[in-house]
Design a protein around this motif. Structure first.
Motif, PDB file in Angstrom:
ATOM      1  N   PRO A 120      15.180   9.028   0.402  1.00  0.00           N
ATOM      2  CA  PRO A 120      15.665   7.936  -0.455  1.00  0.00           C
ATOM      3  C   PRO A 120      14.830   6.662  -0.390  1.00  0.00           C
ATOM      4  CG  PRO A 120      17.492   8.963   0.712  1.00  0.00           C
ATOM      5  CD  PRO A 120      16.245   9.542   1.293  1.00  0.00           C
ATOM      6  N   ALA A 121      14.264   6.357   0.778  1.00  0.00           N
ATOM      7  CA  ALA A 121      13.485   5.120   0.919  1.00  0.00           C
ATOM      8  C   ALA A 121      12.267   5.106   0.013  1.00  0.00           C
ATOM      9  CB  ALA A 121      13.055   4.923   2.376  1.00  0.00           C
ATOM     10  N   LYS A 122      11.772   6.291  -0.345  1.00  0.00           N
ATOM     11  CA  LYS A 122      10.604   6.347  -1.237  1.00  0.00           C
ATOM     12  C   LYS A 122      10.906   5.699  -2.583  1.00  0.00           C
ATOM     13  CE  LYS A 122       8.349  10.471   0.662  1.00  0.00           C
ATOM     14  NZ  LYS A 122       7.844  11.839   0.389  1.00  0.00           N
ATOM     15  N   GLN A 123      12.089   5.980  -3.128  1.00  0.00           N
ATOM     16  CA  GLN A 123      12.420   5.408  -4.430  1.00  0.00           C
ATOM     17  C   GLN A 123      12.707   3.916  -4.325  1.00  0.00           C
ATOM     18  OE1 GLN A 123      11.760   7.348  -6.878  1.00  0.00           O
ATOM     19  NE2 GLN A 123      12.102   5.749  -8.387  1.00  0.00           N
ATOM     20  N   MET A 136      10.545  -1.534  -5.956  1.00  0.00           N
ATOM     21  CA  MET A 136       9.957  -2.843  -5.652  1.00  0.00           C
ATOM     22  C   MET A 136       8.683  -3.043  -6.457  1.00  0.00           C
ATOM     23  SD  MET A 136      10.484  -3.771  -1.649  1.00  0.00           S
ATOM     24  CE  MET A 136       9.433  -2.488  -1.028  1.00  0.00           C
ATOM     25  N   LEU A 137       7.946  -1.963  -6.644  1.00  0.00           N
ATOM     26  CA  LEU A 137       6.718  -2.033  -7.444  1.00  0.00           C
ATOM     27  C   LEU A 137       7.037  -2.396  -8.890  1.00  0.00           C
ATOM     28  CD1 LEU A 137       3.652  -1.559  -7.203  1.00  0.00           C
ATOM     29  CD2 LEU A 137       4.055   0.819  -7.877  1.00  0.00           C
ATOM     30  N   ARG A 191       0.832  -1.209   0.000  1.00  0.00           N
ATOM     31  CA  ARG A 191       0.000   0.000   0.000  1.00  0.00           C
ATOM     32  C   ARG A 191       0.864   1.256   0.000  1.00  0.00           C
ATOM     33  NH1 ARG A 191      -4.469  -0.186   4.590  1.00  0.00           N
ATOM     34  NH2 ARG A 191      -4.828   1.885   3.702  1.00  0.00           N
ATOM     35  N   GLU A 192       1.983   1.213   0.731  1.00  0.00           N
ATOM     36  CA  GLU A 192       2.876   2.360   0.791  1.00  0.00           C
ATOM     37  C   GLU A 192       3.563   2.583  -0.556  1.00  0.00           C
ATOM     38  OE1 GLU A 192       4.763   5.579   2.913  1.00  0.00           O
ATOM     39  OE2 GLU A 192       2.909   4.442   3.058  1.00  0.00           O
ATOM     40  N   GLN A 193       3.875   1.495  -1.268  1.00  0.00           N
ATOM     41  CA  GLN A 193       4.467   1.623  -2.602  1.00  0.00           C
ATOM     42  C   GLN A 193       3.517   2.367  -3.545  1.00  0.00           C
ATOM     43  OE1 GLN A 193       5.842  -2.273  -4.079  1.00  0.00           O
ATOM     44  NE2 GLN A 193       6.117  -2.901  -1.963  1.00  0.00           N
ATOM     45  N   ALA A 214      13.521  -7.141  -2.192  1.00  0.00           N
ATOM     46  CA  ALA A 214      14.289  -6.548  -1.090  1.00  0.00           C
ATOM     47  C   ALA A 214      15.623  -6.017  -1.593  1.00  0.00           C
ATOM     48  CB  ALA A 214      14.501  -7.585   0.020  1.00  0.00           C
ATOM     49  N   SER A 215      16.260  -6.760  -2.512  1.00  0.00           N
ATOM     50  CA  SER A 215      17.514  -6.284  -3.112  1.00  0.00           C
ATOM     51  C   SER A 215      17.268  -5.004  -3.910  1.00  0.00           C
ATOM     52  CB  SER A 215      18.104  -7.361  -4.034  1.00  0.00           C
ATOM     53  OG  SER A 215      18.333  -8.562  -3.344  1.00  0.00           O
TER      54      SER A 215
END
Length: 467
Positions: free
Chosen positions: A290-293, A298-299, A43-45, A105-106
């Protein structure tokens, strides 16, 4: 041919031992350290990908996602999946899913690091593995080696293979002549790509920007229609997938041709998680954290493998056409659609391949541009670019007429070597991505729109952003 045999043996060794170990263990390590981020944050993605950059001229997360997805979603999703099923069996589809889920995850870690260590440029920001290797590990020679491998993988291996895969879809038509048609189609593709590279193809690029998402949705819808028409075969398909995926006697009896190896090979070729390609696009996004990208990339893996690759797999497996080595590639997909949809099927696959392959070729050359800029430490001049564009177009032309087996093996080897460099590097630097994720989660729990500052995670390196 001796050269083909040597290349094939190297490819087999890489995917029988080294890459399986490093990809699976690396992906599991990142999954544990991020507390299963790929299973907890869907959902966050979706939420993050819709955010717009503060600077209207900046590159959004969605735009960066489209660049990486354009490269990912291509001929590998059609021809690669078909090849895996024909040579490795139905069980290879299961191992494609596994490598994609673990690889998410990678993908998060490498794209988050690309954002942390991105550089300022005259036209925005840029970065990728070569830059975090050079900045954080202080090892420019290794960064240059990675850039060279990226050029060989995307500018040579993948683009030659995409050209071959595209022309092979015409083999079902009566006008196809084995010694002539591949070269004619290869020439047309090469000229079209050269036209875009030399700046005359802005209209073409605008059209493909619209048509590729449309074709992607159309492709999945056609696959759903085929599955619905053959719904009675689904129990057999699912039982065969899991039966073959866990037939360990067959797997270990001939591992080089097993469903595990083909699932990992073609899965990695398609989703590229951990290879180090997508971070080059990820670094270009203008975002607040940075975590947003990392979440966005992952999407991209999910879209590529769980949606598009699975669409191809079920479209083929439900058709009733028996896979074999003789029809591996475009023929199996086209025969499967012909069995379900008649004459419309092969034509649809040809059209889909034209659009997917064309944007893949251009997306791959975007990565090559980034690698060249890194090696030269500047944007090259007009004469250099002219020579580069001619060589890039020539390789596309030559690829159309070469051996499929040789092209797959060359692409597999260079991509595998990229992963062998990138995965250990992001394991070493991963702690900064984990700290960034913790910082992101803390701010989200506090109801904030997360903003990143390098000092908040104790980053010991000098970076252009986040100070």
């Amino acid at each position: 041919m001796l050269f083909e045999q040597i290349i094939s043996k190297i490819s087999e060794y890489l995917y029988s031992y080294a890459l399986i170990i490093i990809l699976v263990l690396g992906g599991l390590y990142f999954t544990l350290r991020t507390k299963g981020i790929q299973l907890r944050s869907f959902r966050e993605q979706i939420r993050v990908v819709g955010e717009k950059p503060a600077d209207k001229k900046g590159v959004s997360s969605f735009s960066a996602l489209m660049v990486s997805t354009a490269s990912r979603v291509g001929t590998g999703n059609i021809i690669g999946v078909s090849t895996a099923i024909c040579l490795g069996g139905f069980g290879s589809v299961f191992w494609m899913w596994v490598i994609a889920i673990i690889g998410c995850a990678s993908a998060f870690v490498e794209s988050t690091l690309a954002q942390i260590y991105k550089k300022r440029g005259p036209d925005g920001c840029y970065g990728g593995p070569a830059y975090y290797i050079e900045t954080a590990l202080k090892c420019r020679p290794l960064a240059i080696v990675f850039s060279v491998l990226l050029i060989l993988t995307y500018g040579v291996g993948f683009n030659m293979l995409a050209s071959y895969n595209l022309q092979s879809t015409f083999s079902v038509y009566g006008f196809y002549k084995e010694n002539i048609t591949p070269w004619v189609i290869g020439g047309i593709i090469a000229l079209a790509v050269a036209y875009c590279l030399f700046g005359g193809g802005k209209r073409v690029l605008k059209i493909t920007d619209i048509m590729v998402p449309v074709m992607g949705i159309a492709y999945i819808l056609v696959a759903l229609i085929v599955v619905c028409l053959n719904a009675n075969t689904l129990p057999f398909v699912f039982s065969t997938i899991f039966k073959e995926a866990f037939d360990f006697r067959a797997i270990f009896g001939g591992f080089g041709g097993s469903c595990v190896m083909y699932g990992i090979k073609r899965g990695l070729f398609s989703n590229e998680a951990g290879v180090g390609s997508a971070p080059n696009a990820s670094a270009s996004a203008e975002i607040s954290h940075p975590a947003k990208q990392g979440l966005v990339q992952m999407l991209s893996v999910f879209i590529d493998t769980i949606l598009v690759c699975s669409a191809t797999a079920f479209m083929c497996m439900c058709s009733g056409v028996t896979p074999s080595a003789d029809i591996a590639g475009a023929s199996y997909v086209q025969m499967s659609l012909r069995a379900s949809l008649g004459g419309f099927g092969p034509v649809f696959i040809t059209v889909a391949m034209i659009f997917f392959a064309f944007t893949t070729l251009l997306g791959n050359l975007y990565y090559v541009n980034q690698a060249i800029n890194h090696i030269l430490k500047r944007v090259p001049g007009k004469k250099f670019n002219t020579a580069y564009y001619i060589i890039a177009a020539a390789l596309i032309f030559v690829g159309a007429g070469l051996s499929a087996g040789l092209l797959w093996d060359i692409a597999d080897i260079t991509m595998g070597l990229m992963a062998l460099i990138n995965i250990p590097v992001i394991i070493i630097l991963g702690r900064y991505a984990f700290k960034a994720l913790k910082d992101y989660r803390t701010q989200r729990k506090a109801g904030k729109n997360p903003e990143f500052h390098a000092k908040d995670i104790g980053l010991p390196h000098d970076v252009d952003y986040w100070e």
